[in-house]
Write an enzyme that holds these catalytic residues in place. Sequence first.
Site, PDB file in Angstrom:
ATOM      1  N   ASP A 157       0.854  -1.185   0.000  1.00 39.77           N
ATOM      2  CA  ASP A 157       0.000   0.000   0.000  1.00 39.77           C
ATOM      3  C   ASP A 157       0.897   1.244   0.000  1.00 39.77           C
ATOM      4  O   ASP A 157       2.121   1.135   0.053  1.00 39.77           O
ATOM      5  CB  ASP A 157      -0.966  -0.025   1.189  1.00 39.77           C
ATOM      6  CG  ASP A 157      -0.240   0.004   2.536  1.00 39.77           C
ATOM      7  OD1 ASP A 157       0.998   0.170   2.558  1.00 39.77           O
ATOM      8  OD2 ASP A 157      -0.910  -0.152   3.565  1.00 39.77           O
ATOM      9  N   ASP A 167      -8.384  -7.425   0.135  1.00 38.24           N
ATOM     10  CA  ASP A 167      -7.435  -7.655   1.223  1.00 38.24           C
ATOM     11  C   ASP A 167      -8.125  -7.317   2.525  1.00 38.24           C
ATOM     12  O   ASP A 167      -8.981  -6.435   2.573  1.00 38.24           O
ATOM     13  CB  ASP A 167      -6.200  -6.764   1.087  1.00 38.24           C
ATOM     14  CG  ASP A 167      -6.471  -5.353   1.574  1.00 38.24           C
ATOM     15  OD1 ASP A 167      -7.045  -4.557   0.805  1.00 38.24           O
ATOM     16  OD2 ASP A 167      -6.148  -5.045   2.739  1.00 38.24           O
ATOM     17  N   CYS A 188     -14.224 -28.682   5.416  1.00 38.43           N
ATOM     18  CA  CYS A 188     -12.936 -28.035   5.118  1.00 38.43           C
ATOM     19  C   CYS A 188     -11.837 -29.083   4.976  1.00 38.43           C
ATOM     20  O   CYS A 188     -11.765 -30.030   5.750  1.00 38.43           O
ATOM     21  CB  CYS A 188     -12.582 -27.048   6.224  1.00 38.43           C
ATOM     22  SG  CYS A 188     -10.993 -26.226   5.959  1.00 38.43           S
ATOM     23  N   CYS A 245      -8.577 -28.415   5.111  1.00 36.72           N
ATOM     24  CA  CYS A 245      -7.278 -27.915   5.574  1.00 36.72           C
ATOM     25  C   CYS A 245      -6.669 -28.831   6.636  1.00 36.72           C
ATOM     26  O   CYS A 245      -7.361 -29.647   7.245  1.00 36.72           O
ATOM     27  CB  CYS A 245      -7.390 -26.478   6.073  1.00 36.72           C
ATOM     28  SG  CYS A 245      -7.794 -26.280   7.814  1.00 36.72           S
ATOM     29  N   CYS A 265      -8.423 -28.809  10.090  1.00 37.69           N
ATOM     30  CA  CYS A 265      -9.695 -29.528  10.171  1.00 37.69           C
ATOM     31  C   CYS A 265      -9.508 -31.032  10.028  1.00 37.69           C
ATOM     32  O   CYS A 265     -10.306 -31.815  10.525  1.00 37.69           O
ATOM     33  CB  CYS A 265     -10.679 -28.993   9.146  1.00 37.69           C
ATOM     34  SG  CYS A 265     -11.200 -27.313   9.549  1.00 37.69           S
ATOM     35  N   HIS A 313      -6.399 -22.086   9.317  1.00 39.98           N
ATOM     36  CA  HIS A 313      -7.736 -22.468   8.835  1.00 39.98           C
ATOM     37  C   HIS A 313      -8.467 -21.268   8.216  1.00 39.98           C
ATOM     38  O   HIS A 313      -9.060 -21.385   7.139  1.00 39.98           O
ATOM     39  CB  HIS A 313      -8.585 -23.053   9.963  1.00 39.98           C
ATOM     40  CG  HIS A 313     -10.047 -23.087   9.610  1.00 39.98           C
ATOM     41  ND1 HIS A 313     -10.605 -24.096   8.858  1.00 39.98           N
ATOM     42  CD2 HIS A 313     -11.043 -22.186   9.827  1.00 39.98           C
ATOM     43  CE1 HIS A 313     -11.883 -23.822   8.650  1.00 39.98           C
ATOM     44  NE2 HIS A 313     -12.175 -22.666   9.222  1.00 39.98           N
TER      45      HIS A 313
HETATM   46 ZN   LIG Z   1     -10.072 -25.945   8.050  1.00 32.70          ZN
END
Ligand SMILES: [Zn+2]
Lengths: 401, 441
Positions: free
Chosen positions: A92, A266, A304, A306, A309, A334
């Site tokens: 930025d 963002d 999920c 990930c 998880c 996560h």
């Molecule tokens: Zn997750």
Amino acid sequence: MMALRFEVLGRFNRARAARLTLPHFTCHTPLFMPVGTQGTIKGLTTPQLEEIGCQIILGNTYHLALRPTSELIDEFGGLHNFMNWPRALLTDSGGFQMVSLLHLADITEEGVTFQSPVDGKPMLLTPEESIQIQNRIGADIIMALDDVVKTTITGPRIEEAMHRTLRWIDRCIAAHKRPNEQNLFGIVQGGLDPVLRDICVQGLVERNLPGYAIGGLAGGEDKDSFWRVVAQCTASLPESKPRYVMGVGYPLDIVVCSALGADMYDCVYPTRTARFGTALVPEGVLKLKHQSMAEDTRPIDSTCECMVCKKYTRAYLHCLVTKDAMGSQLLSYHNLHYMLQLSRNLHSSIIEGTFPEFVCNFLRKMFPKGDVPEWVCNAMEVAGIDISSCSTSTPVNSNKD
Amino acid sequence: MPQAERRERILDGILQESIRETHKMKFAVKAWSKSGRARVGLLQLSTTSSSFAQGGPPAKEIEIETPALLLTTRKGLPAFISPDHLSSLPNPDSRLLQFSPMHFMEGPNSKTISAIGGVHQLLGLHEYGFVAVPRDSILSLPECNSSNKNGASFETPCGRFLVKPVEYMKMISSMKPDLWVSLADEVHASVTTKRNKASVDRTIKWLDDCISLKSTDGALFGSIVGGCSIEERQRCAQEVAKRNVSGFYIGGFGLGDSVDERATLLHAVTDLLPKEKPRHVCGLGLPEEVLQGIAAGIDLFDSTYIYHLTLGGFALVFPLDGKCKHVSDPGISAMASDGTKINLKATIYRKDASRIVDGCICYTCQNHTKAYINHLLNVHEMLAHILLEIHNTHHYLSFFGVIREAITEGRFEELRESFIEKRRDHLLAACELETPVRLRA
Ligand SMILES: [Zn+2]
Ligand SMILES: [Zn+2]
């Protein structure tokens, strides 16, 4: 001059899925950029960020210029090398951080004057200086210094800021020394006034910049004003250039803005909220600190994919969050995975022509009772996305056209 | 999503069907040092699980050479190294994790941990061995003034708890660690002779309680205390050695005792223990303390030292070629280095583009410069601690490898002497500069 390629791969009405080729990485939009203020995303390593599909990291010029300084980053061959991040970066301008973090910041035609947090001496950040610092940091995308005004302010100050932003863009363009390696994005200002926004868009488009940002939002304005500004700007910005809505946002905001034709976002929200023990889930948020999580043997989100998880129960995370560093590491992992997966789903559903179904499924999970907020219904009406299958409310677009 | 559904079913399956796991521990001494106390051994842990076919944890076999460093954890995970980075540490050296059941005083409760399937499943680390030790020197400290004949008291971040053997055993049977240590009454070095004697009596009684209440097949290490009294240490060691235990835990160190009398106390204990069983110690962490413990015949250590180093911004740098030439770069001030470690907060690293240790193959040294870590420390970013814990753990695990090699090759005494001598030189030099670098008070 520009150092990017933007190819729209698919559309659904105003929504688009594109390939954005930057000097360090070929990205797919819509995309979410995690905020790595000081040259790191809090609690995550760079391979972890690659693992969860992060394409661009946002660095804050103001913080980096203070520590470790842009000169030092330059000595190390730029921020990519300094933090060992092979993919894309965006910085930025530093102006927003000064205005929002420092009480004594004051904006004049010359630039932003502020009190140095190091020695208290008055300092001045000019458009030229902001670009020079960003040239040293070396991100793929750099942002013009704009005159930031709170959206909740009205009156002549908004108009002044918009015109000053246009005057400053020429100083930024003139100061930009690395147009073949870094892309300078202009920022649309103008508060909530459609006339001012329009003048600013036209002024910036005339400069033929590599990309455009919609600034001055996510500052406490009401949601109906918010989406209308986004809708207006995306409608008049060129089709062939990326559009970045700064400081946005929540998963719902991203879905709505993407439907309206925005490409980049963002927000510090996913990592900040993780540190307070909140997980992002399709239903909204899950407060892992809550006593009901203490003996809950389910993962955060059973849909999920990930690492967190796959491995951990809510009960285990409950005992970590807000107490142990590992709690915020795992939850940030996560939450960012959630945002990046959302971006990927937006991209692929637009490409596959299933965008409306995706939006409806998203809304159905978040608002199982069908109580989709009115502003979302209104925005979707403008975006041409029929959400009647998941919403009981009816859009009211009285002041459309 | 079918995959997610499958995982849900797996989790359900685990909840419904109590897992029948059989833990086995084997230990064999492979080599002795010249002095006859330091030894290299092989610790084998195996788990067979009846529920693998239903999606339960797979059977595992872990072989760790000793002397070994157990990774100290907070609630089962290292303080900063996430599970995906854990697997990049030297293997199998890094596969033993130590935790305290007291970490879970505020939850999840025993019933939930049991329903989840024990610590391996709770932490998603089936290929790791878990060692349960009540005291950890960081989050769970013995509070001897509050302990009484009924149980041991621990000071934890969530308050002070008195734990009775029956409650402790409930935790152990729900957590299902591979190895676990009996509840001990560890006392401060300053306690009276009478209190010290009582701690030995209680520790032996609690060991008997643990044995009679034992419902898990994880290997039991009997606790040995006795404070700074050789007689009490010997009495405790003899009594514990008579019991049906798989190994020994030597407690009561690092609680106000002096380093000078430690060797005598350690020898008094280890000389009375059967040679074929492993010995674990708590409270010895510095490299010279580890060398002292190994010289006395200790096999297992925790990594509390790494945690303190990491929090302080320190990185281990001593050479690992077994020759122990310490870094003596005149450009590095005593403030930044004491010969074994450097303080990456020091301004001399601000522009240092080199790695913490040239040639180190850890994730941190392969990817980041000293300057970047210096910056992260300056701006208080968590990544600094992640990177330092990775390097320091890697380095200390390698140090243990060097020690094992020296024992096997019959030059452990030389290694220890040269290490301590170099370190003494450096500490003296640092004292002369009046800038002693002390990590711990
Ligand atoms: Zn997750
Ligand atoms: Zn290293």
